[in-house]
Write a protein that holds these residues in place. Structure first.
Motif, PDB file in Angstrom:
ATOM      1  N   TYR A 112      -6.702   0.372  -5.511  1.00 52.00           N
ATOM      2  CA  TYR A 112      -7.329   1.045  -4.375  1.00 52.00           C
ATOM      3  C   TYR A 112      -8.741   0.531  -4.129  1.00 52.00           C
ATOM      4  O   TYR A 112      -9.251   0.620  -3.007  1.00 52.00           O
ATOM      5  CB  TYR A 112      -7.355   2.555  -4.641  1.00 52.00           C
ATOM      6  N   ALA A 153       0.828  -1.212   0.000  1.00 51.66           N
ATOM      7  CA  ALA A 153       0.000   0.000   0.000  1.00 51.66           C
ATOM      8  C   ALA A 153       0.862   1.261   0.000  1.00 51.66           C
ATOM      9  O   ALA A 153       0.634   2.184  -0.792  1.00 51.66           O
ATOM     10  CB  ALA A 153      -0.938  -0.007   1.203  1.00 51.66           C
ATOM     11  N   ASN A 188     -11.467   3.834   4.727  1.00 46.24           N
ATOM     12  CA  ASN A 188     -11.247   2.559   4.052  1.00 46.24           C
ATOM     13  C   ASN A 188     -11.071   1.410   5.036  1.00 46.24           C
ATOM     14  O   ASN A 188     -10.924   0.256   4.621  1.00 46.24           O
ATOM     15  CB  ASN A 188     -10.040   2.645   3.114  1.00 46.24           C
ATOM     16  N   SER A 213     -12.884   2.935  -1.060  1.00 42.57           N
ATOM     17  CA  SER A 213     -12.682   2.125  -2.260  1.00 42.57           C
ATOM     18  C   SER A 213     -13.951   2.098  -3.105  1.00 42.57           C
ATOM     19  O   SER A 213     -13.923   2.367  -4.316  1.00 42.57           O
ATOM     20  CB  SER A 213     -12.305   0.689  -1.873  1.00 42.57           C
ATOM     21  N   GLY A 235      -3.120   6.866   3.673  1.00 40.88           N
ATOM     22  CA  GLY A 235      -4.412   6.315   3.274  1.00 40.88           C
ATOM     23  C   GLY A 235      -5.550   7.134   3.857  1.00 40.88           C
ATOM     24  O   GLY A 235      -5.356   8.226   4.384  1.00 40.88           O
ATOM     25  N   GLU A 252      -6.597   8.845  -3.684  1.00 41.71           N
ATOM     26  CA  GLU A 252      -5.283   8.810  -3.060  1.00 41.71           C
ATOM     27  C   GLU A 252      -4.532  10.104  -3.371  1.00 41.71           C
ATOM     28  O   GLU A 252      -4.804  10.784  -4.360  1.00 41.71           O
ATOM     29  CB  GLU A 252      -4.491   7.602  -3.565  1.00 41.71           C
TER      30      GLU A 252
END
Length: 410
Positions: A146, A97, A272, A154, A268, A288
């Motif tokens: 993502y 990630a 999420n 997402s 992040g 992002e």
């Protein structure tokens, strides 16, 4: 001293292989005896760092796929399983990630280095175009990746971005339906994105191969922006630049390790970590961080189709950079006005990124529109005008003379 020598070996086995498949001599010519300009600085490290991150993303991604389930009822739980139950699964997931963010960091710097030193100018136009194609493929891969955790951001990020294609006249609705695999973001969408997210990195590898092929054909650019005039201007890639790249990689890995081990969730979005719920819309949907400048340009245009065209144009315009900059001098080291315009452009990009993270209301809309106009003005107006009227500083006769001075004659 000659900087490039033919591949030689006394090994009968290697000679036998070379007679049938000259792979070892090819590797030697690309990574060992390749004649590189003797004045490359650490900004040239970011090409090799991008290659390292591509390999790291593929390796960690392949292992993660062994434990991931691409189904809307199981995807979120499978990610939690990776984090909690798989040995070192948390490390793999955080490395993958945050690795996407690190990949974009080095690629953005790599692109900006090309803009600063004029690496897009002839005869390296195709090299530049292939680099932009890699950037586009990265964006597509990152967006689809993502979506895979199937968290709130997402799901809603996929919904918002895929709906943008609906603005295209005549074919927009069909494209959205194809992307969704139905009439809403659901299991078919997740499976499509999972399949493409797994496939596209290998497509990127193929384009990177072409990128490197073009690089070794036209030879590397350099901070002076002048062409190699002989062996005195070059040194063998190994050991000079392999050692330099290894040092740059060690510094970069410390930076990378900070995000993985000490601040893994900072890049992040907290939403999420909540499973996707089509009935609950997040208060503020954002992509992002590496998409934020383009997201700000999208929102700066009131019309949906106009915003999509502007966002796409922000990337497409990079393809025309070799023809928008008419100056015969490549490097900004000898172009004082272009240098100032370049740093203003970088500041403008940072402003766009910040605006993209803010709500689309009030003063942020105005700032976003001003910054978006300046973004396009930089390429369409400022760079061409500077090319016409700027008087560059004197450029050295050769790399060797600039680096070694009088010792170059000896």
């Amino acid at each position: 001293m000659s900087s490039s020598t033919p591949f030689q070996t006394n090994s009968k086995v290697i000679k036998w292989i070379e007679a049938r498949l000259p792979i070892i001599s090819t590797i030697d010519g690309a990574l060992v005896s390749y004649p590189a300009p003797r004045n490359l600085n650490y900004w040239w490290n970011f090409g090799s760092l991008a290659g390292f991150m591509l390999v790291a993303q593929i390796v960690t991604g392949i292992i993660l796929v062994m434990h991931y389930t691409p189904h809307v009822t199981l995807a979120f739980a499978s990610v939690e399983h990776i984090m909690r139950d798989v040995n070192y699964g948390w490390l793999l997931r955080y490395a993958h990630a945050n690795g996407a963010s690190m990949f974009f960091v080095v690629v953005y710097i790599h692109i900006l280095r090309g803009l600063y030193y004029g690496s897009y100018k002839a005869p390296r136009e195709l090299l530049w175009w292939l680099g932009i194609v890699i950037f586009l493929l990265m964006m597509a891969t990152a967006f689809m990746g993502y979506v895979l955790p199937w968290g709130q951001m997402s799901f809603w990020g996929a919904t918002v971005i895929t709906n943008l294609f609906g603005a295209l006249p005549m074919i927009g609705g069909d494209i959205v339906t194809w992307l969704w695999g139905g009439f809403s973001v659901d299991n078919a969408t997740l499976n499509r994105f999972f399949s493409l997210h797994y496939l596209l990195p290998f497509v990127i590898c193929a384009v990177v191969f072409l990128h490197l092929w073009a690089l070794h054909t036209t030879k590397s650019s350099n901070p002076l922006g002048i062409e190699i005039k002989g062996d005195q201007d070059t040194v063998p890639f190994h050991p000079y630049y392999t050692a330099k790249d290894a040092f740059g990689l060690s510094v970069f890995l410390m930076f990378f390790a900070y995000w993985v081990f000490f601040n893994p969730n900072a890049l992040g979005h907290p939403d999420n970590y909540t499973e996707a719920n089509p009935m609950v819309t997040p208060a503020h949907i954002v992509p992002e961080w590496y998409f934020l400048p383009f997201y700000a340009i999208l929102r700066a245009v009131p019309d949906k189709l106009g915003g999509v065209i502007a966002m796409g144009g922000a990337i497409v315009i990079l393809f025309f950079m070799p023809y928008l900059d008419f100056s015969k001098v490549r490097s900004a080291k000898f172009r004082p006005i272009y240098k100032q315009a370049f740093w203003l452009f970088v500041i403008d990009g940072l402003i766009l990124g910040y605006v993209g993270a803010m709500p689309a209301e009030g003063i942020w809309i105005i700032i976003g529109r001003i910054a978006s106009v300046y973004y396009f003005a930089h390429f369409i107006i400022i760079v061409p005008l500077i090319s016409w009227f700027e008087k560059p500083l004197p450029v050295p006769e050769s790399i060797a003379k600039a680096v070694l001075g009088d010792a170059a004659k000896a």
